[in-house]
Design an enzyme around this catalytic site. Sequence first.
Site, PDB file in Angstrom:
ATOM      1  N   SER A 411     -32.228   4.941  73.195  1.00  0.00           N
ATOM      2  CA  SER A 411     -30.872   5.108  73.734  1.00  0.00           C
ATOM      3  C   SER A 411     -30.918   5.268  75.251  1.00  0.00           C
ATOM      4  O   SER A 411     -31.909   5.766  75.792  1.00  0.00           O
ATOM      5  CB  SER A 411     -30.262   6.360  73.087  1.00  0.00           C
ATOM      6  OG  SER A 411     -28.872   6.333  73.168  1.00  0.00           O
ATOM      7  N   PRO A 412     -29.850   4.881  75.947  1.00  0.00           N
ATOM      8  CA  PRO A 412     -29.838   5.079  77.399  1.00  0.00           C
ATOM      9  C   PRO A 412     -29.887   6.562  77.752  1.00  0.00           C
ATOM     10  O   PRO A 412     -29.124   7.351  77.189  1.00  0.00           O
ATOM     11  CB  PRO A 412     -28.492   4.475  77.824  1.00  0.00           C
ATOM     12  CG  PRO A 412     -27.675   4.361  76.582  1.00  0.00           C
ATOM     13  CD  PRO A 412     -28.628   4.234  75.451  1.00  0.00           C
ATOM     14  N   CYS A 414     -30.328   9.115  81.232  1.00  0.00           N
ATOM     15  CA  CYS A 414     -30.551   9.379  82.659  1.00  0.00           C
ATOM     16  C   CYS A 414     -31.799  10.235  82.828  1.00  0.00           C
ATOM     17  O   CYS A 414     -31.962  11.219  82.102  1.00  0.00           O
ATOM     18  CB  CYS A 414     -29.384  10.180  83.225  1.00  0.00           C
ATOM     19  SG  CYS A 414     -27.994   9.175  83.644  1.00  0.00           S
ATOM     20  N   GLN A 489     -28.017  -0.840  81.329  1.00  0.00           N
ATOM     21  CA  GLN A 489     -26.703  -0.212  81.154  1.00  0.00           C
ATOM     22  C   GLN A 489     -26.109   0.041  82.540  1.00  0.00           C
ATOM     23  O   GLN A 489     -26.669   0.780  83.345  1.00  0.00           O
ATOM     24  CB  GLN A 489     -26.812   1.114  80.404  1.00  0.00           C
ATOM     25  CG  GLN A 489     -25.431   1.717  80.117  1.00  0.00           C
ATOM     26  CD  GLN A 489     -25.474   3.123  79.545  1.00  0.00           C
ATOM     27  OE1 GLN A 489     -26.034   4.029  80.167  1.00  0.00           O
ATOM     28  NE2 GLN A 489     -24.887   3.335  78.377  1.00  0.00           N
ATOM     29  N   TYR A 570     -16.850   8.850  81.898  1.00  0.00           N
ATOM     30  CA  TYR A 570     -17.134   8.257  83.212  1.00  0.00           C
ATOM     31  C   TYR A 570     -15.974   7.331  83.597  1.00  0.00           C
ATOM     32  O   TYR A 570     -14.954   7.264  82.891  1.00  0.00           O
ATOM     33  CB  TYR A 570     -18.491   7.548  83.200  1.00  0.00           C
ATOM     34  CG  TYR A 570     -19.620   8.537  82.961  1.00  0.00           C
ATOM     35  CD1 TYR A 570     -19.813   9.607  83.848  1.00  0.00           C
ATOM     36  CD2 TYR A 570     -20.450   8.454  81.844  1.00  0.00           C
ATOM     37  CE1 TYR A 570     -20.810  10.555  83.620  1.00  0.00           C
ATOM     38  CE2 TYR A 570     -21.443   9.394  81.608  1.00  0.00           C
ATOM     39  CZ  TYR A 570     -21.616  10.440  82.492  1.00  0.00           C
ATOM     40  OH  TYR A 570     -22.591  11.383  82.280  1.00  0.00           O
ATOM     41  N   ARG A 618     -20.574   0.492  75.551  1.00  0.00           N
ATOM     42  CA  ARG A 618     -20.672   1.822  74.931  1.00  0.00           C
ATOM     43  C   ARG A 618     -19.303   2.489  75.021  1.00  0.00           C
ATOM     44  O   ARG A 618     -18.688   2.511  76.081  1.00  0.00           O
ATOM     45  CB  ARG A 618     -21.734   2.682  75.604  1.00  0.00           C
ATOM     46  CG  ARG A 618     -21.849   4.065  74.959  1.00  0.00           C
ATOM     47  CD  ARG A 618     -23.089   4.843  75.352  1.00  0.00           C
ATOM     48  NE  ARG A 618     -24.118   4.733  74.311  1.00  0.00           N
ATOM     49  CZ  ARG A 618     -25.059   5.653  74.073  1.00  0.00           C
ATOM     50  NH1 ARG A 618     -25.150   6.738  74.817  1.00  0.00           N
ATOM     51  NH2 ARG A 618     -25.939   5.490  73.120  1.00  0.00           N
ATOM     52  N   GLY A 711     -32.058   8.964  71.090  1.00  0.00           N
ATOM     53  CA  GLY A 711     -32.233   9.416  72.462  1.00  0.00           C
ATOM     54  C   GLY A 711     -33.302  10.479  72.538  1.00  0.00           C
ATOM     55  O   GLY A 711     -34.487  10.199  72.782  1.00  0.00           O
ATOM     56  N   ARG A 712     -32.905  11.705  72.246  1.00  0.00           N
ATOM     57  CA  ARG A 712     -33.835  12.825  72.409  1.00  0.00           C
ATOM     58  C   ARG A 712     -35.134  12.667  71.624  1.00  0.00           C
ATOM     59  O   ARG A 712     -36.203  13.018  72.161  1.00  0.00           O
ATOM     60  CB  ARG A 712     -33.112  14.133  72.074  1.00  0.00           C
ATOM     61  CG  ARG A 712     -32.087  14.491  73.138  1.00  0.00           C
ATOM     62  CD  ARG A 712     -31.113  15.530  72.667  1.00  0.00           C
ATOM     63  NE  ARG A 712     -30.304  15.040  71.562  1.00  0.00           N
ATOM     64  CZ  ARG A 712     -29.472  15.796  70.854  1.00  0.00           C
ATOM     65  NH1 ARG A 712     -29.371  17.086  71.130  1.00  0.00           N
ATOM     66  NH2 ARG A 712     -28.747  15.287  69.883  1.00  0.00           N
TER      67      ARG A 712
HETATM   68  C1  LIG Z   1     -31.123  13.567  79.064  1.00  0.00           C
HETATM   69  C2  LIG Z   1     -30.070  12.649  78.553  1.00  0.00           C
HETATM   70  C3  LIG Z   1     -29.536  11.683  79.367  1.00  0.00           C
HETATM   71  C4  LIG Z   1     -28.574  10.785  78.896  1.00  0.00           C
HETATM   72  N1  LIG Z   1     -28.115   9.778  79.691  1.00  0.00           N
HETATM   73  C5  LIG Z   1     -27.294   8.826  79.194  1.00  0.00           C
HETATM   74  C6  LIG Z   1     -26.964   7.671  79.932  1.00  0.00           C
HETATM   75  O1  LIG Z   1     -27.443   7.471  81.021  1.00  0.00           O
HETATM   76  N2  LIG Z   1     -26.122   6.772  79.384  1.00  0.00           N
HETATM   77  C7  LIG Z   1     -25.598   6.954  78.141  1.00  0.00           C
HETATM   78  O2  LIG Z   1     -24.822   6.115  77.686  1.00  0.00           O
HETATM   79  N3  LIG Z   1     -25.929   8.015  77.405  1.00  0.00           N
HETATM   80  C8  LIG Z   1     -26.772   8.935  77.882  1.00  0.00           C
HETATM   81  N4  LIG Z   1     -27.163   9.999  77.095  1.00  0.00           N
HETATM   82  C9  LIG Z   1     -26.716  10.052  75.707  1.00  0.00           C
HETATM   83  C10 LIG Z   1     -27.786   9.424  74.794  1.00  0.00           C
HETATM   84  O3  LIG Z   1     -27.897   8.045  75.013  1.00  0.00           O
HETATM   85  C11 LIG Z   1     -27.436   9.651  73.324  1.00  0.00           C
HETATM   86  O4  LIG Z   1     -26.218   8.995  73.035  1.00  0.00           O
HETATM   87  C12 LIG Z   1     -27.314  11.126  72.976  1.00  0.00           C
HETATM   88  O5  LIG Z   1     -28.412  11.858  73.515  1.00  0.00           O
HETATM   89  C13 LIG Z   1     -27.259  11.339  71.476  1.00  0.00           C
HETATM   90  O6  LIG Z   1     -28.376  10.805  70.843  1.00  0.00           O
HETATM   91  P1  LIG Z   1     -29.649  11.708  70.394  1.00  0.00           P
HETATM   92  O7  LIG Z   1     -29.119  12.765  69.485  1.00  0.00           O
HETATM   93  O8  LIG Z   1     -30.551  10.723  69.698  1.00  0.00           O
HETATM   94  O9  LIG Z   1     -30.258  12.288  71.624  1.00  0.00           O
HETATM   95  C14 LIG Z   1     -28.114  10.908  77.576  1.00  0.00           C
HETATM   96  C15 LIG Z   1     -28.652  11.904  76.757  1.00  0.00           C
HETATM   97  C16 LIG Z   1     -29.634  12.746  77.213  1.00  0.00           C
HETATM   98  C17 LIG Z   1     -30.218  13.767  76.275  1.00  0.00           C
END
Ligand SMILES: Cc1cc2nc3c(=O)[nH]c(=O)nc-3n(C[C@H](O)[C@H](O)[C@H](O)COP(=O)(O)O)c2cc1C
Length: 783
Positions: A411-412, A414, A489, A570, A618, A711-712
């Site tokens: 997942s994207p 930052c 992204q 955003y 997204r 993501g995480r």
């Molecule tokens: C540290 C961090 C940075 C993130 N940055 C972005 C981002 O740049 N763009 C985005 O669409 N989502 C971002 N997210 C959201 C993740 O892509 C994801 O949707 C969210 O963490 C839930 O998924 P997970 O439970 O697998 O972590 C970020 C999440 C985390 C934890």
Amino acid sequence: MKVAIIGGGPAGLYSGILLKKQRPEAEITVYERNRADDTFGFGVVFSDATLDNFEKYDPASYRRITQEFAYWDDIAVHFRGTVHRVGGNGFCGCSRRQLLLILQERARELGVKLIFETEIDDESRFADADLVVIADGSNSRFRDKHAAHFQPEVDLRSNVFAWMGSTRPLDAFTFIFQETEWGPFIAHAYQYEAGRSTWIFETDPETFKRAGLTGLNEKQSADRMAEIFGWFLEGHPLLTNRSMWRNFPMIRSQRWVKDKMVLLGDAKATAHFSIGSGTKLAMEDAIALADAMQAAPTVRDALALYEQGRREEVEKTQHAADVSLVWFEHVDRFWDFDPVQFAFGVMTRAKAITYDNLTLRAPDFVGEVDKAFARHVRDQGFDVDVEKPLTPMFQPFRLRELTLANRAVVSPMCMYSAEEGLPGDFHLVHYGSRALGGAGLIFTEMTCVGRDARITPGCAGLWNDEQEAAWRRIVDFVHANSAAKICLQLGHAGRKGATKLMWDGMDRPLEQGGWDVISASPVPYFPDSQVPREMDRAAMDRVKSEFVASAERGEACGFDMLELHCAHGYLLASFISPLTNQRTDEYGGSLDSRLRYPLEIFEALRSVWPSHKPMSVRISATDWAEGGITGDDAVHVARAFAEAGVDLVDVSTGQTTRDAQPVYGRMFQTPFSDQVRNEARVATMCVGNITTADQVNTILAAGRADLVALGRPHLVDPGFTMRAAAWYGAGDIFCAPQYLPGKDQIFRNSVRDRQDLEDLKIKAKPKTRAELKLEATKPLAAE
Ligand SMILES: Cc1cc2nc3c(=O)[nH]c(=O)nc-3n(C[C@H](O)[C@H](O)[C@H](O)COP(=O)(O)O)c2cc1C
Ligand SMILES: Cc1cc2nc3c(=O)[nH]c(=O)nc-3n(C[C@H](O)[C@H](O)[C@H](O)COP(=O)(O)OP(=O)(O)OC[C@H]3O[C@@H](n4cnc5c(N)ncnc54)[C@H](O)[C@@H]3O)c2cc1C
């Protein structure tokens, strides 16, 4: 001690029994408005686990109850002429009337006073009681009388249902999904004693009307159901007993205790019949109350303890019931699914049952699910093995001319580690290692289209040559060393810009070095955040050209795919959500108007992004806030983007406003992906608290998403997909030659590890009552 119990249903009677056992000297009276043997409904159903509890708390009633029980192990799903059976479920059914008679008899035996045909309308007659148990069912008069205190919330669900009975014998918990000329009807049926089964019929309100059921009496509506399900009833009649069609009331109460009064059973909270838990909850409430009365020194303390200790369990069951009832309310979404995939969806709808869990219990069924999935993939032109298929996670997927080797996605995220938007060594190692880890697709973090488009000073960007070169280095590494594809992204922070790095205070405004922020409307995120400037047309044109320029640079870097970030509050999300868009021009107002600017940007990007390469968007499919975006809006948003040429909708949620109330849990955003995918008919990627490959397979096999992003989990485990490939035996997964010995080892060990774990699970699983009964009735083998 004096205890008054209002209501002689399962909650009232069982609490009388348990309290009397605990305090034989207490004077306990149950008041019931009906006659002793006057009961509505047909059978009740308990799981083995619930029965274990009954055995522990009152073996005498447990023994009598279980003597009367019908047991079954299988769930059977009938759909479009097919039947799929899954074993190992361990359920028991018994007649509600019989259950109440047993509980009455047991209560009397212990000395509980039962007063029938007495309707209580005022609790003041119990002024001298130490405890007043309110167990008067879902229409609780006393809960409603003290509504200001208990704060009940009654959510009348849209589907209608009626409870009937039949003499049709059944050897499984049976779901029948029946197409009719008026729409879909569902029967939930199970046997509860010899020659008697419960039948709950359910349909949506429009189908109900079209089928002419409005205004029919019990007999007439039973006749109509008998016509529809006649092929299955095989001449057995449908029986009625107050079998009125109703909407299910989902009840929750903020408080369960008032002075010495306590709510139990349906009076305080209900759980939808599709998970069969109403009677179970009622009796387990009685157990929890008895435990609390045992543990606490005073009634007041005991009631506080009961509420405190019991609430989480009840809410968990209610959450599962909610998820399940929503599935049944939207069954038309899955109506054109392959029947085996449909059946898999029925089995896994409430999250407790998963792909791996079913593989253990019903390997043939899961084998069929895998084959159907693979067949579908082959129909899309892939040369995949259909006879010995890989699990859904390792089936390829195509978006335009982009082929992904598997369905796991990084997942994207930052990294807040760029300087002036420039990705550095950290980014190369970060993206590089995740690509080597085996995911089919990796997303870049939100890459900002200009300096002022950044969320934080650490956000990556793509607005100058130096950044372009840095991203090209990353893309080249990914392409040269892995089979992963990489998606850029692109985003603009909008009103959440000029904020601190995640670890210094997420979304908090920068104290120094900030920049001016813009948004759809001048609505700050926190009260003390910068008030954004409302974008005028000139600003809109400037930002659009920044997006286009970044996309062109993205193409020059060699990215495989492009995603437009319209989620999480955003800039573009701030146009879509009514909570952040208060414009009165053509970019505000209706959802279509609010979508105009994001779509304008999307179309501008689509026109410069090569037509053979896919694009995704997204979205936040709900704002989790009153007046905000809902799942239905998300379907509309997805359709609008699909018409504009989007190939994949990346379904996230929330982060729009501070006062949102998200309901977190495992896979908590997946229902939105499901809704968007199966209502808007567009490919989706789901994300959000998905942590295991088992969940990935469960989601994909049930047709709730086409890709699954994590993501995480990928932050701590770049090799998530490689390890899953070893577990599921997807040996073809690409591995960099430098890492092959590692791959060989994990693939070798996984086979044994998996076998060991499965053996352990099978050994540890106690036999279900149905299995034990079957064993007891088998003739002994000749010696
Ligand atoms: C540290 C961090 C940075 C993130 N940055 C972005 C981002 O740049 N763009 C985005 O669409 N989502 C971002 N997210 C959201 C993740 O892509 C994801 O949707 C969210 O963490 C839930 O998924 P997970 O439970 O697998 O972590 C970020 C999440 C985390 C934890
Ligand atoms: C029409 C209908 C059919 C159902 N059929 C089934 C079924 O077949 N199988 C199943 O598992 N579940 C069935 N249920 C659900 C199930 O009844 C409940 O989830 C479960 O019984 C909850 O137990 P309870 O003790 O909290 O409430 P209830 O079982 O509803 O018991 C409440 C009792 O309080 C009595 N009462 C109410 N007000 C007063 C008053 N003021 N004074 C004195 N007495 C009062 C009522 O007469 C009733 O006997 C049915 C529910 C309904 C409404």
